[in-house]
Motif scaffolding. Structure first.
Motif, mmCIF file in Angstrom:
data_model
loop_
_atom_site.group_PDB
_atom_site.id
_atom_site.type_symbol
_atom_site.label_atom_id
_atom_site.label_comp_id
_atom_site.label_asym_id
_atom_site.label_seq_id
_atom_site.Cartn_x
_atom_site.Cartn_y
_atom_site.Cartn_z
ATOM 1 N N GLY A 20 34.410 51.580 51.954
ATOM 2 C CA GLY A 20 34.235 50.699 50.812
ATOM 3 C C GLY A 20 33.523 51.354 49.659
ATOM 4 O O GLY A 20 33.811 51.074 48.496
ATOM 5 N N PHE A 247 34.876 42.569 43.221
ATOM 6 C CA PHE A 247 34.531 43.057 44.554
ATOM 7 C C PHE A 247 33.122 43.617 44.585
ATOM 8 O O PHE A 247 32.551 43.986 43.559
ATOM 9 C CB PHE A 247 35.527 44.121 45.027
ATOM 10 N N ALA A 249 30.764 46.170 47.458
ATOM 11 C CA ALA A 249 30.863 46.981 48.661
ATOM 12 C C ALA A 249 29.527 47.635 48.950
ATOM 13 O O ALA A 249 28.783 47.991 48.037
ATOM 14 C CB ALA A 249 31.940 48.065 48.503
ATOM 15 N N THR A 293 29.162 47.154 42.917
ATOM 16 C CA THR A 293 29.627 45.812 42.563
ATOM 17 C C THR A 293 30.420 45.885 41.272
ATOM 18 O O THR A 293 29.952 46.458 40.281
ATOM 19 C CB THR A 293 28.444 44.842 42.381
ATOM 20 N N PRO A 331 45.498 46.112 48.289
ATOM 21 C CA PRO A 331 44.345 47.002 48.448
ATOM 22 C C PRO A 331 44.434 48.216 47.529
ATOM 23 O O PRO A 331 45.509 48.801 47.356
ATOM 24 C CB PRO A 331 44.421 47.401 49.931
ATOM 25 N N TYR A 334 38.905 53.000 43.935
ATOM 26 C CA TYR A 334 38.211 53.163 42.658
ATOM 27 C C TYR A 334 37.366 54.428 42.704
ATOM 28 O O TYR A 334 36.939 54.891 43.767
ATOM 29 C CB TYR A 334 37.322 51.954 42.349
ATOM 30 N N TRP A 349 37.273 52.169 48.653
ATOM 31 C CA TRP A 349 38.554 51.498 48.865
ATOM 32 C C TRP A 349 38.284 50.011 49.040
ATOM 33 O O TRP A 349 37.427 49.609 49.824
ATOM 34 C CB TRP A 349 39.248 52.053 50.100
ATOM 35 N N VAL A 350 39.000 49.177 48.309
ATOM 36 C CA VAL A 350 38.816 47.720 48.334
ATOM 37 C C VAL A 350 39.906 47.102 49.179
ATOM 38 O O VAL A 350 41.085 47.109 48.794
ATOM 39 C CB VAL A 350 38.848 47.127 46.910
ATOM 40 N N ASP A 351 39.559 46.586 50.348
ATOM 41 C CA ASP A 351 40.544 45.908 51.191
ATOM 42 C C ASP A 351 40.178 44.461 51.490
ATOM 43 O O ASP A 351 40.915 43.740 52.138
ATOM 44 C CB ASP A 351 40.790 46.673 52.495
ATOM 45 N N ASP A 352 39.001 44.020 50.990
ATOM 46 C CA ASP A 352 38.593 42.630 51.196
ATOM 47 C C ASP A 352 37.804 42.152 49.984
ATOM 48 O O ASP A 352 36.579 42.088 50.015
ATOM 49 C CB ASP A 352 37.758 42.503 52.473
ATOM 50 N N PRO A 353 38.494 41.816 48.867
ATOM 51 C CA PRO A 353 37.776 41.361 47.662
ATOM 52 C C PRO A 353 37.170 39.978 47.854
ATOM 53 O O PRO A 353 37.372 39.322 48.883
ATOM 54 C CB PRO A 353 38.887 41.342 46.603
#
Length: 356
Positions: A20, A247, A249, A293, A331, A334, A349-353
């Motif tokens: 994340g 998102f 993380a 964030t 997904p 960034y 890596w964003v997989d759960d916003p």
């Protein structure tokens, strides 16, 4: 040279263990410091990854810790106060408080592996980083409802923005296929680059490709996550519409779990560090904590004032314009980039916003 090497480290870490949020740039100065005081095979491995020093251009916490009672050179002893006791109950709060104080921001606790050396002949590497960037052009909070992919059916908290500058949107041809890159400019020296690819490209491949191929990307109105259309408008100037989930993380990493990426295999097995002390020292633990964030106002953890919505009178359109929309509803990755140097400070890596 140091920036390129640090970005290569980030790309290598991303390819084997995407997460994340993580920062190769925050580990690199520690590796370069160790290389300068190492001997034997450990020195060669470390120099291959971090041959030259690097000044981190953002606020971070970077430290090499030794245990009380370990013989040290006079030069190294001057750097090591306080030292670790070897008791995790004492050392963990010490390291966590040090990380928060040095970064000036709340960061997650360091991994359990960095609580302290388990015997007297050990070193502990620690790094923590937090990045703040206000957007030049803020977003508006909204709602996104993906219709396909792993987020289909979810009601996501999203951020929306539109403007006339298409140059922020680029596509790079990479080994992972075409990768779309969207630069969200910060008001200071830090930008955030969002990246995504078509199909089932693995997260590590996308992040690694985005890190190494950013300079080769070109402006585009077609590519993954991009749609273009002619629409009615008051003027003929093009328009870029951005839709991205909000998102946050945080992550704690055990660097020795992928020791080869950091050149720490020999250093953690039986490394010698004559620049630190006369004894047979090795890296007994290495960890990182990081937090990020992405909000309407910037890349930071802070409340955002609500944006009021007001009605406007209807006016008939007078012309047609090209509207290019980039929508991150699958997904995506960034990178936070220090604009003056090109250093990738953080990645993830964003997989759960966030849900709306």
């Amino acid at each position: 040279m140091s920036v390129q090497r640090a970005n290569t480290l980030t790309a290598g870490w991303a390819s084997v263990s995407p997460a994340g949020v993580f920062s190769g740039a925050a580990v690199y100065p520690l590796l370069a410091l160790l290389a300068s005081v190492a001997g034997g095979p450990a020195r060669g491995d470390l120099l291959a990854v971090a041959p030259t020093p690097l000044d981190l251009p953002v606020r971070g916490a970077l430290g090499v810790w030794t245990r009380e009672g370990t013989p040290l050179t006079l030069d190294w002893a001057a750097r090591c106060d306080p030292r670790l006791t070897g008791d995790p109950a004492i050392d963990r709060p010490l390291l966590d408080a040090w990380a928060s104080a040095q970064t000036g921001a709340p960061v997650p606790p360091l991994p359990a592996a960095t609580a302290g050396p388990t015997h007297e002949d050990a070193l502990v590497l620690t790094s923590a980083v937090a990045v703040t960037a206000d957007w030049r052009d803020p977003f508006t909070d909204g709602v996104m409802r993906p219709v396909a992919g792993p987020w289909a059916g979810r009601r996501l908290a999203s951020l929306h923005r539109r403007g006339p500058d298409l140059s922020a949107l680029r596509v790079a041809g990479t080994a992972a296929g075409p990768v779309t890159l969207l630069t969200v400019a910060g008001s200071a020296d830090v930008d955030v680059v969002l990246c995504t690819a078509a199909g089932a490209a693995p997260p590590g491949a996308v992040l690694s490709a985005a890190t190494t191929a950013a300079d080769a990307a070109t402006a585009a109105t077609e590519g993954p996550a991009i749609t273009s259309a002619l629409v009615d408008a008051d003027d003929a100037g093009p328009e870029l519409v951005v839709k991205v989930p909000r998102f946050a993380a945080s992550a704690a990493h055990d660097l020795l779990a992928v020791a080869d990426v950091f050149g720490l295999r020999a250093a953690s097995a039986s490394g010698t560090f004559p620049g630190i002390g006369p004894g047979g020292l090795r890296v007994g633990a290495a960890g990182q904590s990081a937090a990020a964030t992405f909000t309407a106002g910037g890349f930071r953890a802070a409340p955002v004032a609500p944006a009021p919505v007001v009605p406007v009178p209807y006016r008939a359109s007078t012309t047609r314009r090209l509207r290019v929309t980039v929508r991150f509803d699958l997904p995506f990755g960034y990178l936070t980039v220090h604009r003056p140097t090109g250093l990738v400070v953080m990645a993830g890596w964003v997989d759960d916003p966030e849900d709306a």
